[in-house]
Design a protein around this motif. Structure first.
Motif, PDB file in Angstrom:
ATOM      1  N   VAL B 186       0.632  -1.139   0.071  1.00  0.00           N
ATOM      2  CA  VAL B 186      -0.172  -0.150   0.119  1.00  0.00           C
ATOM      3  C   VAL B 186       0.976   1.319   0.092  1.00  0.00           C
ATOM      4  O   VAL B 186       0.501   2.268  -0.644  1.00  0.00           O
ATOM      5  CB  VAL B 186      -0.923   0.121   1.276  1.00  0.00           C
ATOM      6  N   ILE B 187       1.845   1.282   0.678  1.00  0.00           N
ATOM      7  CA  ILE B 187       2.690   2.606   0.895  1.00  0.00           C
ATOM      8  C   ILE B 187       3.291   2.847  -0.779  1.00  0.00           C
ATOM      9  O   ILE B 187       3.348   4.149  -1.048  1.00  0.00           O
ATOM     10  CB  ILE B 187       3.667   2.318   1.754  1.00  0.00           C
ATOM     11  N   GLN B 189       1.989   1.653  -3.643  1.00  0.00           N
ATOM     12  CA  GLN B 189       0.864   2.000  -4.064  1.00  0.00           C
ATOM     13  C   GLN B 189       0.429   3.428  -4.297  1.00  0.00           C
ATOM     14  O   GLN B 189       0.213   4.086  -5.158  1.00  0.00           O
ATOM     15  CB  GLN B 189      -0.445   0.949  -3.755  1.00  0.00           C
ATOM     16  N   ASP B 190       0.312   3.936  -2.936  1.00  0.00           N
ATOM     17  CA  ASP B 190       0.082   5.216  -2.767  1.00  0.00           C
ATOM     18  C   ASP B 190       1.045   6.272  -3.306  1.00  0.00           C
ATOM     19  O   ASP B 190       0.456   7.093  -4.043  1.00  0.00           O
ATOM     20  CB  ASP B 190       0.041   5.474  -1.153  1.00  0.00           C
ATOM     21  N   LYS B 191       2.349   5.905  -3.043  1.00  0.00           N
ATOM     22  CA  LYS B 191       3.398   6.736  -3.903  1.00  0.00           C
ATOM     23  C   LYS B 191       3.081   6.836  -5.320  1.00  0.00           C
ATOM     24  O   LYS B 191       3.083   7.868  -6.159  1.00  0.00           O
ATOM     25  CB  LYS B 191       4.616   6.360  -3.835  1.00  0.00           C
ATOM     26  N   ARG B 194      -0.150   8.673  -6.577  1.00  0.00           N
ATOM     27  CA  ARG B 194       0.025  10.231  -6.597  1.00  0.00           C
ATOM     28  C   ARG B 194       1.111  10.627  -7.626  1.00  0.00           C
ATOM     29  O   ARG B 194       0.638  11.705  -8.157  1.00  0.00           O
ATOM     30  CB  ARG B 194       0.780  10.474  -5.244  1.00  0.00           C
TER      31      ARG B 194
END
Ligand SMILES: Nc1ncnc2c1ncn2[C@@H]1O[C@H](COP(=O)(O)OP(=O)(O)OP(=O)(O)O)[C@@H](O)[C@H]1O
Ligand code: SF4
Ligand SMILES: [Mg+2]
Lengths: 335, 333
Positions: B186-187, B189-191, B194
């Motif tokens: 998830v971390i 994926q978030d990056k 964005r």
């Protein structure tokens, strides 16, 4: 679906699993000619307990040691060191003759319903296998028991499923077969390794519900391994967050989700996407890069990525898990 | 604003030994320049098939039954293949599902992108292409010296960035990203999401995000399309679809989805399983699983009809959710 919170009253303080200083180190190759091996600290000195009837969630990114931990608990992988007691049995001391009774008490459900079932076996053969191995019942009794389990996991009428092969079932149905096989011997403790991550949402909820019901009906305790925090929140009483072989935080599920204390847990939870376009999540506060725990430096495992690290984090060894708030443990020098 | 992409009543089936797989059936939607469309739906519902239809990259056994796809006003399937070759990768490109695992292990990542550029733009010299790769790596956040490394030396997140760089290589105005972050933590994926959104805004590009994860779709899309069994069941502005889902399947999906936000509530289950696309149910394809189904639903196929200014649904008995002040549907708050 029933919410685990309301079930905490069953926690009588009775412990079913107790893990102390558990370690698993793997030698990793250093080229063809060099004999010397480096060590990958897959699981690095973790301790935790699971209460009878409890669901403990184990979350963290891929490669952090979740599955290795689960496999050690059911004795599919041998620990490098440390102790594991499951239902009063010292797991590392089990030898040949004791393996049968142990396999009856402790089961594992795997992530991939496509790979964990033997394609040449019928559903009846698959689900009855643990009964055969443990010499439980005669053929007729086994058939009865398998039918009962298939019905219980929603594969009804059982006669229409018993003599089919895995490839003739959908992913959700196969995962139900895997659950039926794990539960057919009435285990007291089950390790569930991402049992719903390969399933579609519309089917996943059914399987999650089933796991919760079975826990309520049979008082099974689970270690529930997942990378999905939203799923963990729904299924687990407590959540343990792992990072590079270490448990960095452990507390009640709602507590971890709403009030994460460790900088990694905070970043992880703030990175979970939310199904609401009106909400703009803040950017997770974490530095880039992923390291592997190969011969790790004697300092906080999260040091390289930690946005708030201080000198002490580099100078001292990895911090111990400490009770920072009531029943809320975290491993960070700054807490 | 004119539509950059328009898909009109598009129907594409696959021929197989066992029969026709009705993978895409009567799908219609339009996308404006700069817009992000999120296509969401469960495994096998036809998301990738829609993407491959737009890219004109269908396998030999695919047959277009009817409908039209136009890009900038030009009919994709009316163009000569030579003409379309000028369009693919330069005007529309795609990040394929699991593409990061398809990088060739024996070539450096940089050289694979250089090769892709030179292949699609023969007028570009290798030297120019190499400079472009440096710019692209900068854009997607990979250190320039990593161009000379091999795929196995990259982390999952970096591989995915390289694949995004490849899709951006010929400055397309539309990128289709098929499950671009599904394999990532998830971390990461978030990056990546964005970064993709930032690039999209900066160069006013359009995107089609394809995902089975409604949370991801909620976060990146202006418009959301919900597919079920080869059909587009609901499409509308993201806020609208998430706040006021009108189709029972959309409604069910949103209530089946656990969230870390808000109070914990009971999760809904959608009974049964998605249908076999070789023999989908008559009438509405969702009817055997739908708690609102009537005789009409079992007999008559619902058409995509207007349910709001930019909102369309295919359902005879839509879920009624008050448009203001009332019950909030969608995310748990
Ligand atoms: N080349 C092919 N020949 C025959 N059937 C196919 C072919 N490609 C896909 N299908 C079938 O078409 C349907 C739609 O598949 P598609 O790959 O478009 O789904 P998807 O929504 O992208 O699924 P996922 O989320 O699993 O990627 C499925 O039933 C699939 O089995
Ligand atoms: S058309 Fe009928 S069956 Fe289909 S979704 Fe609407 S109410 Fe349900
Ligand atoms: Mg696909």
């Amino acid at each position: 679906m029933a919410l685990p919170d309301s079930r905490l009253d069953r926690d009588t303080g009775d412990t079913i699993v107790s893990v102390k200083n558990l370690k698993k180190y793997y030698p990793v190759g250093r080229g063809l000619f060099r004999r010397q091996h480096a060590l990958l600290h897959a699981v690095d000195d973790i301790s935790f307990e699971v209460a009878r009837g409890e669901v403990l969630g184990l979350v963290g990114e891929s490669g952090c040691g979740k599955t290795t931990t689960g496999r050690m608990l059911v004795r599919l992988t041998n620990p490098t060191s440390g102790s594991i007691i499951v239902d009063q049995t010292d797991v590392s001391s089990i030898s040949g003759a004791d393996m049968g009774p142990f396999r009856q008490k402790v089961q594992m459900i795997f992530q991939d319903p496509y790979e964990s079932l033997d394609p040449r076996m019928t559903i009846f053969d698959i689900v009855s296998e643990p009964l055969n191995v443990n010499h439980i019942g005669n053929l007729e009794q086994r058939e009865e028991r398998v039918a009962e389990m298939l019905t219980r996991v929603g594969l009804a009428p059982p006669a229409t499923f018993m003599f089919r092969f895995p490839h003739e079932l959908s992913g959700g149905q196969r995962q139900r077969v895997a659950i039926a096989r794990a539960l057919v011997v009435n285990p007291t403790f089950v390790v569930a390794d991402e049992p719903t991550s390969m399933l579609d949402v519309s089917i996943r909820t059914g399987v999650m519900k089933l796991l919760t019901e079975l826990r309520e009906d049979f008082g099974i305790s689970y270690l529930y391994i997942t990378h999905d925090l939203a799923v963990a929140r729904y299924l687990c009483d407590r959540i343990a967050v792992m990072y590079l072989g270490k448990i960095v935080e452990i507390a009640g599920s709602e507590e971890v989700i709403r009030n994460p204390l460790h900088p990694y847990a905070r970043a992880l939870i703030s990175a979970v996407p939310v199904p609401d376009p009106a909400i703009a999540r803040p950017v997770p506060n974490v530095r880039g890069g992923v390291s592997k725990p190969i011969n790790p430096h004697p300092r906080c495992r999260f040091y390289e990525r930690c946005p708030v690290a201080q000198k002490v984090c580099q100078d001292s060894d990895h911090p111990e898990l400490r009770e920072v708030e009531g029943n809320h443990f975290a491993a960070c020098h700054l807490l | 604003m004119d539509a950059l992409l328009s898909v009109e009543d598009f129907t594409m089936h696959y021929r197989t030994k066992a029969g026709w797989v009705q993978a895409v059936d009567g799908v219609s939607f339009a996308l404006k320049r700069g817009q992000a469309l999120g296509l969401v739906g469960e495994s096998g519902c036809g998301k990738t098939s829609v993407a491959m239809s737009i890219m004109r990259l269908l396998p030999y056994n695919a047959e277009i039954k009817h409908g039209r796809i136009t890009l900038g006003g030009r009919d994709v399937y009316a163009m000569a293949s030579e003409e379309f070759r000028q369009v693919r990768w330069k005007e529309i490109s795609m990040i394929f599902q699991a593409a990061m695992n398809a990088l060739n292990p024996v070539y450096t990542v940089g050289s694979q992108i250089v090769e892709a550029i030179v292949e699609h733009e023969p007028e570009t010299t290798e030297e120019q292409a190499r400079r472009r790769v440096a710019e692209l790596f900068d854009l997607v956040g990979i250190p320039a010296d990593r161009a000379d490394h091999y795929p196995h030396e990259y982390s999952g997140g970096m591989k995915q960035r390289a694949v995004i760089a490849m899709a951006l290589a010929c400055n397309p105005s539309l990128i289709i990203a098929d499950e671009p972050t599904t394999a990532l933590d998830v971390i990461v994926q978030d990056k990546i999401l964005r970064e993709m959104e930032e690039i999209r805004r900066r160069i006013n590009m359009s995107m089609i995000y394809i995902s089975h994860d409604i949370s991801v779709i909620a976060e990146v899309s202006d418009i959301v399309g919900v597919m079920y069994a080869g059909k587009l069941m609901e499409i509308g502005e993201a806020d609208d679809v998430f706040k006021r889902p009108r189709h029972p399947y959309t409604y069910g999906l949103m209530h089946a989805y656990p969230s870390i936000l808000g109070a914990k509530r009971d999760l809904a289950t959608i009974p049964g399983e998605p249908p076999n696309l070789m023999a989908p149910p008559a009438g509405c394809r969702f009817n055997p699983r739908c708690d609102r189904a009537t005789d009409e639903c079992r007999a008559v196929e619902p058409k995509l009809i207007k349910a709001g200014p930019e909102h369309r649904i295919a359902c005879h008995n839509p879920v009624w959710t008050p448009s203001s002040g009332g019950e909030r549907v969608g995310a748990a708050r």
